[in-house]
Design a protein around this motif. Sequence first.
Motif, PDB file in Angstrom:
ATOM      1  N   ARG A  22      23.495  20.237  48.251  1.00  0.00           N
ATOM      2  CA  ARG A  22      23.283  20.570  48.121  1.00  0.00           C
ATOM      3  C   ARG A  22      22.666  21.583  47.202  1.00  0.00           C
ATOM      4  NH1 ARG A  22      23.707  14.955  47.103  1.00  0.00           N
ATOM      5  NH2 ARG A  22      25.466  14.362  46.315  1.00  0.00           N
ATOM      6  N   GLU A  23      21.094  21.515  47.750  1.00  0.00           N
ATOM      7  CA  GLU A  23      20.082  22.441  47.447  1.00  0.00           C
ATOM      8  C   GLU A  23      20.783  23.440  47.991  1.00  0.00           C
ATOM      9  OE1 GLU A  23      16.724  20.445  49.506  1.00  0.00           O
ATOM     10  OE2 GLU A  23      16.865  19.619  47.698  1.00  0.00           O
ATOM     11  N   ARG A  24      20.958  24.173  48.954  1.00  0.00           N
ATOM     12  CA  ARG A  24      21.825  25.027  49.435  1.00  0.00           C
ATOM     13  C   ARG A  24      23.160  25.843  48.991  1.00  0.00           C
ATOM     14  NH1 ARG A  24      22.742  25.211  55.900  1.00  0.00           N
ATOM     15  NH2 ARG A  24      21.027  25.061  56.072  1.00  0.00           N
ATOM     16  N   GLN A  25      23.597  25.022  48.661  1.00  0.00           N
ATOM     17  CA  GLN A  25      24.783  25.699  47.539  1.00  0.00           C
ATOM     18  C   GLN A  25      24.006  26.477  46.137  1.00  0.00           C
ATOM     19  OE1 GLN A  25      27.614  23.125  45.722  1.00  0.00           O
ATOM     20  NE2 GLN A  25      29.370  23.958  46.110  1.00  0.00           N
ATOM     21  N   GLU A  26      23.182  25.674  45.750  1.00  0.00           N
ATOM     22  CA  GLU A  26      22.181  26.041  44.421  1.00  0.00           C
ATOM     23  C   GLU A  26      21.559  27.298  44.492  1.00  0.00           C
ATOM     24  OE1 GLU A  26      22.831  24.775  41.850  1.00  0.00           O
ATOM     25  OE2 GLU A  26      24.587  24.015  42.594  1.00  0.00           O
ATOM     26  N   ARG A  27      21.382  26.975  46.359  1.00  0.00           N
ATOM     27  CA  ARG A  27      20.557  28.490  46.739  1.00  0.00           C
ATOM     28  C   ARG A  27      21.825  29.852  46.299  1.00  0.00           C
ATOM     29  NH1 ARG A  27      17.823  27.046  50.163  1.00  0.00           N
ATOM     30  NH2 ARG A  27      18.931  27.948  51.909  1.00  0.00           N
ATOM     31  N   ILE A  28      22.500  29.145  46.820  1.00  0.00           N
ATOM     32  CA  ILE A  28      23.679  30.505  46.677  1.00  0.00           C
ATOM     33  C   ILE A  28      23.807  30.706  45.399  1.00  0.00           C
ATOM     34  CG2 ILE A  28      26.268  30.990  47.756  1.00  0.00           C
ATOM     35  CD1 ILE A  28      25.396  28.603  50.424  1.00  0.00           C
ATOM     36  N   LEU A  29      24.304  29.853  44.884  1.00  0.00           N
ATOM     37  CA  LEU A  29      24.821  30.132  43.825  1.00  0.00           C
ATOM     38  C   LEU A  29      23.502  31.020  42.450  1.00  0.00           C
ATOM     39  CD1 LEU A  29      26.643  27.359  42.640  1.00  0.00           C
ATOM     40  CD2 LEU A  29      27.780  29.479  42.775  1.00  0.00           C
ATOM     41  N   ALA A  30      22.786  30.857  42.777  1.00  0.00           N
ATOM     42  CA  ALA A  30      21.414  31.236  42.045  1.00  0.00           C
ATOM     43  C   ALA A  30      21.238  32.442  42.688  1.00  0.00           C
ATOM     44  CB  ALA A  30      20.545  31.319  42.175  1.00  0.00           C
ATOM     45  N   VAL A  31      21.192  33.104  44.425  1.00  0.00           N
ATOM     46  CA  VAL A  31      21.419  34.044  44.621  1.00  0.00           C
ATOM     47  C   VAL A  31      22.088  35.312  44.231  1.00  0.00           C
ATOM     48  CG1 VAL A  31      21.365  35.659  46.732  1.00  0.00           C
ATOM     49  CG2 VAL A  31      19.669  33.421  46.351  1.00  0.00           C
ATOM     50  N   ALA A  32      23.840  34.722  43.870  1.00  0.00           N
ATOM     51  CA  ALA A  32      25.273  35.495  43.563  1.00  0.00           C
ATOM     52  C   ALA A  32      24.615  35.890  42.162  1.00  0.00           C
ATOM     53  CB  ALA A  32      26.436  35.120  43.967  1.00  0.00           C
ATOM     54  N   THR A  33      23.902  34.553  41.072  1.00  0.00           N
ATOM     55  CA  THR A  33      24.186  34.855  39.686  1.00  0.00           C
ATOM     56  C   THR A  33      23.452  36.617  39.854  1.00  0.00           C
ATOM     57  OG1 THR A  33      24.726  33.021  38.990  1.00  0.00           O
ATOM     58  CG2 THR A  33      23.413  33.949  37.604  1.00  0.00           C
ATOM     59  N   GLN A  34      21.745  36.457  40.520  1.00  0.00           N
ATOM     60  CA  GLN A  34      21.132  37.185  39.974  1.00  0.00           C
ATOM     61  C   GLN A  34      21.534  38.650  41.141  1.00  0.00           C
ATOM     62  OE1 GLN A  34      17.360  36.812  42.857  1.00  0.00           O
ATOM     63  NE2 GLN A  34      16.901  38.180  41.932  1.00  0.00           N
ATOM     64  N   LEU A  35      22.291  38.870  42.207  1.00  0.00           N
ATOM     65  CA  LEU A  35      23.116  39.783  42.367  1.00  0.00           C
ATOM     66  C   LEU A  35      24.117  40.655  41.072  1.00  0.00           C
ATOM     67  CD1 LEU A  35      23.071  39.160  46.077  1.00  0.00           C
ATOM     68  CD2 LEU A  35      22.100  41.205  45.228  1.00  0.00           C
ATOM     69  N   ILE A  36      25.326  39.787  41.208  1.00  0.00           N
ATOM     70  CA  ILE A  36      25.745  40.859  39.473  1.00  0.00           C
ATOM     71  C   ILE A  36      25.422  40.619  39.166  1.00  0.00           C
ATOM     72  CG2 ILE A  36      28.115  38.777  38.211  1.00  0.00           C
ATOM     73  CD1 ILE A  36      28.366  37.519  40.339  1.00  0.00           C
ATOM     74  N   ALA A  37      24.536  40.398  37.667  1.00  0.00           N
ATOM     75  CA  ALA A  37      23.068  40.082  37.032  1.00  0.00           C
ATOM     76  C   ALA A  37      22.937  41.632  37.240  1.00  0.00           C
ATOM     77  CB  ALA A  37      22.404  39.525  36.677  1.00  0.00           C
ATOM     78  N   THR A  38      22.088  42.192  38.667  1.00  0.00           N
ATOM     79  CA  THR A  38      21.311  43.429  38.612  1.00  0.00           C
ATOM     80  C   THR A  38      22.835  44.518  39.395  1.00  0.00           C
ATOM     81  OG1 THR A  38      21.500  42.797  40.955  1.00  0.00           O
ATOM     82  CG2 THR A  38      19.580  42.681  39.414  1.00  0.00           C
ATOM     83  N   LYS A  39      23.824  44.273  39.682  1.00  0.00           N
ATOM     84  CA  LYS A  39      24.565  45.051  40.713  1.00  0.00           C
ATOM     85  C   LYS A  39      25.909  45.087  40.153  1.00  0.00           C
ATOM     86  CE  LYS A  39      22.088  44.966  45.224  1.00  0.00           C
ATOM     87  NZ  LYS A  39      22.151  45.534  46.497  1.00  0.00           N
ATOM     88  N   GLY A  40      26.482  44.143  39.578  1.00  0.00           N
ATOM     89  CA  GLY A  40      27.932  43.386  38.870  1.00  0.00           C
ATOM     90  C   GLY A  40      28.171  43.338  39.997  1.00  0.00           C
ATOM     91  N   SER A  41      29.895  42.340  39.801  1.00  0.00           N
ATOM     92  CA  SER A  41      30.264  41.708  40.249  1.00  0.00           C
ATOM     93  C   SER A  41      31.097  42.501  41.647  1.00  0.00           C
ATOM     94  CB  SER A  41      31.884  41.167  39.913  1.00  0.00           C
ATOM     95  OG  SER A  41      32.501  41.545  39.487  1.00  0.00           O
ATOM     96  N   ASP A  42      31.492  43.786  41.322  1.00  0.00           N
ATOM     97  CA  ASP A  42      32.460  44.353  42.590  1.00  0.00           C
ATOM     98  C   ASP A  42      31.605  44.714  43.256  1.00  0.00           C
ATOM     99  OD1 ASP A  42      34.859  44.883  40.517  1.00  0.00           O
ATOM    100  OD2 ASP A  42      33.755  46.644  39.371  1.00  0.00           O
ATOM    101  N   GLN A  43      30.676  45.062  43.464  1.00  0.00           N
ATOM    102  CA  GLN A  43      29.474  44.785  44.388  1.00  0.00           C
ATOM    103  C   GLN A  43      28.637  43.975  45.205  1.00  0.00           C
ATOM    104  OE1 GLN A  43      28.658  48.145  45.490  1.00  0.00           O
ATOM    105  NE2 GLN A  43      30.164  48.906  43.384  1.00  0.00           N
ATOM    106  N   LEU A  44      29.265  42.601  44.986  1.00  0.00           N
ATOM    107  CA  LEU A  44      28.907  41.872  45.977  1.00  0.00           C
ATOM    108  C   LEU A  44      29.190  41.630  46.815  1.00  0.00           C
ATOM    109  CD1 LEU A  44      27.217  39.056  44.924  1.00  0.00           C
ATOM    110  CD2 LEU A  44      29.505  37.480  44.253  1.00  0.00           C
ATOM    111  N   LYS A  45      28.254  41.033  47.484  1.00  0.00           N
ATOM    112  CA  LYS A  45      28.439  41.263  48.805  1.00  0.00           C
ATOM    113  C   LYS A  45      28.525  40.235  49.709  1.00  0.00           C
ATOM    114  CE  LYS A  45      29.197  45.861  49.978  1.00  0.00           C
ATOM    115  NZ  LYS A  45      28.710  46.848  48.326  1.00  0.00           N
TER     116      LYS A  45
END
Length: 216
Positions: free
Chosen positions: A27-50
């Motif tokens: 669960r902790e790992r999943q939450e970390r993944i989602l937190a990182v994804a949210t930060q990347l989406i906020a800064t780069k946009g969903s199109d640039q999410l890798k």
Amino acid sequence: MRKKTSEVLEQPASEPVRRNPTQQRSRERQERILAVATQLIATKGSDQLKMSEIAERSEISIGSLYQYFPDKSSIIRTLAERYNAESRRCIDEALKAVEDGPGLQAAYSGLLDLYYEIVLATPAMRDIWSGMQADKHLLALELEESRVAGELLAEAILRVYPDSDARQVRESAFLIWHLGESTMRLAIDCSPQEGRGLVEAFKRMSLREIMQPAIE
């Protein structure tokens, strides 16, 4: 035998359930993944999410990441579902107490204002919306959420105006909520002053329909 049976009966019915350490780490790992994804989406946009960048910043292997989320769309879907669940909770809480016309108007207006403020304060939401437009399955999720929110609004309207045409009220409520989502997207793409004006304009237009439902 009687003694043993008595001892068993005297024992607590159940012990507190202990969380499996492996499940907790997962669960902790999943939450970390989602937190990182949210930060990347906020800064780069969903199109640039890798996926590779998410794995690197989450400090896990790409293989481990795919065990949690098979692709980028599944991450966006999970984030969207979380936002939707919180939004639905707020809508339900605001509308379930509505009993009269002034209460309906105040609750609906307050929800629009609150939603606009949340969107402004959560940059990732706009790009999550953008990512959903390119995936028909995610679009279906968005449409279903509008149906659910629209039904909550329709129920409140019908409590206030019980003689209304229920079918027309539900159609209008569904349309109002879906157009409200589009209004929010447009508003946050404009200047703060213009965006607020657009939200207020939509509020006036939709309230005219909400406060004057069709009568059978």
